[in-house]
Design a protein around this motif. Sequence first.
Motif, PDB file in Angstrom:
ATOM      1  N   PRO A  59       0.775  -1.249   0.000  1.00 42.01           N
ATOM      2  CA  PRO A  59       0.000   0.000   0.000  1.00 42.01           C
ATOM      3  C   PRO A  59       0.803   1.294   0.000  1.00 42.01           C
ATOM      4  O   PRO A  59       0.416   2.259  -0.664  1.00 42.01           O
ATOM      5  N   THR A  60       1.920   1.370   0.698  1.00 42.84           N
ATOM      6  CA  THR A  60       2.653   2.633   0.805  1.00 42.84           C
ATOM      7  C   THR A  60       3.786   2.707  -0.205  1.00 42.84           C
ATOM      8  O   THR A  60       3.774   3.536  -1.117  1.00 42.84           O
ATOM      9  N   VAL A  61       4.766   1.854  -0.047  1.00 39.69           N
ATOM     10  CA  VAL A  61       5.871   1.757  -1.018  1.00 39.69           C
ATOM     11  C   VAL A  61       5.844   0.357  -1.601  1.00 39.69           C
ATOM     12  O   VAL A  61       6.013  -0.625  -0.881  1.00 39.69           O
ATOM     13  N   ASP A  62       5.599   0.256  -2.907  1.00 39.74           N
ATOM     14  CA  ASP A  62       5.458  -1.068  -3.516  1.00 39.74           C
ATOM     15  C   ASP A  62       6.818  -1.732  -3.735  1.00 39.74           C
ATOM     16  O   ASP A  62       7.879  -1.143  -3.509  1.00 39.74           O
ATOM     17  N   GLY A  63       6.766  -2.966  -4.188  1.00 40.90           N
ATOM     18  CA  GLY A  63       7.985  -3.739  -4.356  1.00 40.90           C
ATOM     19  C   GLY A  63       8.919  -3.206  -5.421  1.00 40.90           C
ATOM     20  O   GLY A  63      10.129  -3.429  -5.362  1.00 40.90           O
ATOM     21  N   HIS A  91       3.275  -5.404 -12.687  1.00 39.65           N
ATOM     22  CA  HIS A  91       4.238  -4.948 -11.688  1.00 39.65           C
ATOM     23  C   HIS A  91       5.472  -5.855 -11.658  1.00 39.65           C
ATOM     24  O   HIS A  91       6.572  -5.406 -11.345  1.00 39.65           O
ATOM     25  N   VAL A  92       5.281  -7.127 -11.978  1.00 36.70           N
ATOM     26  CA  VAL A  92       6.405  -8.060 -12.005  1.00 36.70           C
ATOM     27  C   VAL A  92       7.416  -7.628 -13.059  1.00 36.70           C
ATOM     28  O   VAL A  92       8.629  -7.605 -12.827  1.00 36.70           O
ATOM     29  N   TYR A  93       6.913  -7.262 -14.214  1.00 35.78           N
ATOM     30  CA  TYR A  93       7.802  -6.837 -15.306  1.00 35.78           C
ATOM     31  C   TYR A  93       8.587  -5.596 -14.898  1.00 35.78           C
ATOM     32  O   TYR A  93       9.798  -5.499 -15.143  1.00 35.78           O
ATOM     33  N   ASP A  94       7.919  -4.656 -14.248  1.00 42.04           N
ATOM     34  CA  ASP A  94       8.606  -3.446 -13.790  1.00 42.04           C
ATOM     35  C   ASP A  94       9.664  -3.781 -12.744  1.00 42.04           C
ATOM     36  O   ASP A  94      10.732  -3.171 -12.710  1.00 42.04           O
ATOM     37  N   ALA A  95       9.366  -4.756 -11.892  1.00 35.94           N
ATOM     38  CA  ALA A  95      10.341  -5.153 -10.876  1.00 35.94           C
ATOM     39  C   ALA A  95      11.558  -5.805 -11.512  1.00 35.94           C
ATOM     40  O   ALA A  95      12.693  -5.581 -11.081  1.00 35.94           O
ATOM     41  N   LEU A  96      11.339  -6.609 -12.546  1.00 36.71           N
ATOM     42  CA  LEU A  96      12.461  -7.224 -13.252  1.00 36.71           C
ATOM     43  C   LEU A  96      13.305  -6.154 -13.929  1.00 36.71           C
ATOM     44  O   LEU A  96      14.536  -6.216 -13.936  1.00 36.71           O
ATOM     45  N   ARG A  97      12.652  -5.165 -14.499  1.00 36.36           N
ATOM     46  CA  ARG A  97      13.390  -4.054 -15.116  1.00 36.36           C
ATOM     47  C   ARG A  97      14.184  -3.295 -14.069  1.00 36.36           C
ATOM     48  O   ARG A  97      15.267  -2.763 -14.348  1.00 36.36           O
ATOM     49  N   ALA A  98      13.653  -3.231 -12.855  1.00 36.10           N
ATOM     50  CA  ALA A  98      14.326  -2.496 -11.781  1.00 36.10           C
ATOM     51  C   ALA A  98      15.524  -3.258 -11.224  1.00 36.10           C
ATOM     52  O   ALA A  98      16.329  -2.690 -10.486  1.00 36.10           O
ATOM     53  N   GLY A  99      15.633  -4.539 -11.579  1.00 33.62           N
ATOM     54  CA  GLY A  99      16.794  -5.305 -11.120  1.00 33.62           C
ATOM     55  C   GLY A  99      16.498  -6.515 -10.274  1.00 33.62           C
ATOM     56  O   GLY A  99      17.422  -7.145  -9.750  1.00 33.62           O
ATOM     57  N   ALA A 100      15.223  -6.858 -10.109  1.00 33.29           N
ATOM     58  CA  ALA A 100      14.900  -8.072  -9.350  1.00 33.29           C
ATOM     59  C   ALA A 100      15.469  -9.289 -10.058  1.00 33.29           C
ATOM     60  O   ALA A 100      15.517  -9.354 -11.291  1.00 33.29           O
ATOM     61  N   THR A 101      15.911 -10.258  -9.280  1.00 35.50           N
ATOM     62  CA  THR A 101      16.517 -11.475  -9.822  1.00 35.50           C
ATOM     63  C   THR A 101      15.494 -12.354 -10.534  1.00 35.50           C
ATOM     64  O   THR A 101      15.803 -13.046 -11.488  1.00 35.50           O
ATOM     65  N   GLY A 102      14.276 -12.317 -10.059  1.00 35.96           N
ATOM     66  CA  GLY A 102      13.227 -13.136 -10.639  1.00 35.96           C
ATOM     67  C   GLY A 102      11.970 -13.006  -9.812  1.00 35.96           C
ATOM     68  O   GLY A 102      11.850 -12.097  -8.989  1.00 35.96           O
TER      69      GLY A 102
END
Length: 213
Positions: A59-63, A91-102
Amino acid sequence: MSVPVLLVDDEPLIRTGLRAVIDAEPDLEVVGEAGDGAEVLPLVRQLRPRVVLMDVRMPTVDGIRATTTVLDGVAEPPAVIVITTFEHDDHVYDALRAGATGFLLKRSRPEEIVQAVRIAAQGESLLFPAAIRRLAVRRAAPRRAAPDLTERESEVLRLMAKGRTNAEIGGELFIGVQTVKTHVGNVLAKLGARDRTQAVVFAYESGFVDASR
């Protein structure tokens, strides 16, 4: 020594379940929990986890924002695995773009969760090429200029996008694993990618690999 893991999810029940699964393994240990992305960076600095399991929607700061903050905020950042309810979550795609491992689905089996944490702790990426391709098509990501890769580096990137391991790439190209590692390193450097996952995302976004196929 056990692999220290930080859990980040706004649902206490999810955190409790993940803790039970991870703490049941002798080589893994949950060292802390957070209920929002805003709490992550201070905890990472304090607890020094090797892996963070990060809820993608909070809700406040997302993943996504939390992942970026962590990866940019510490000298030796942990591997971030985002967890989500739906495989096709944008949101998963954006997280992967941000550098998430998977990423992991919240309905993943305990053994899948444990395996993912171990892979990430070893510095490897959790590649799901088919899922990344589908997300790229859904998002209709803007085209980005492709880097100046050599012919061999281009071959390696295309195989990375198919989810091939270094050993499999070496087998297909008839080169040694160490040579593959050198080419992968060169590809990551030229792309400015943190890991293989970011490189594969770039390959689809640049049009280097056709995401529609």
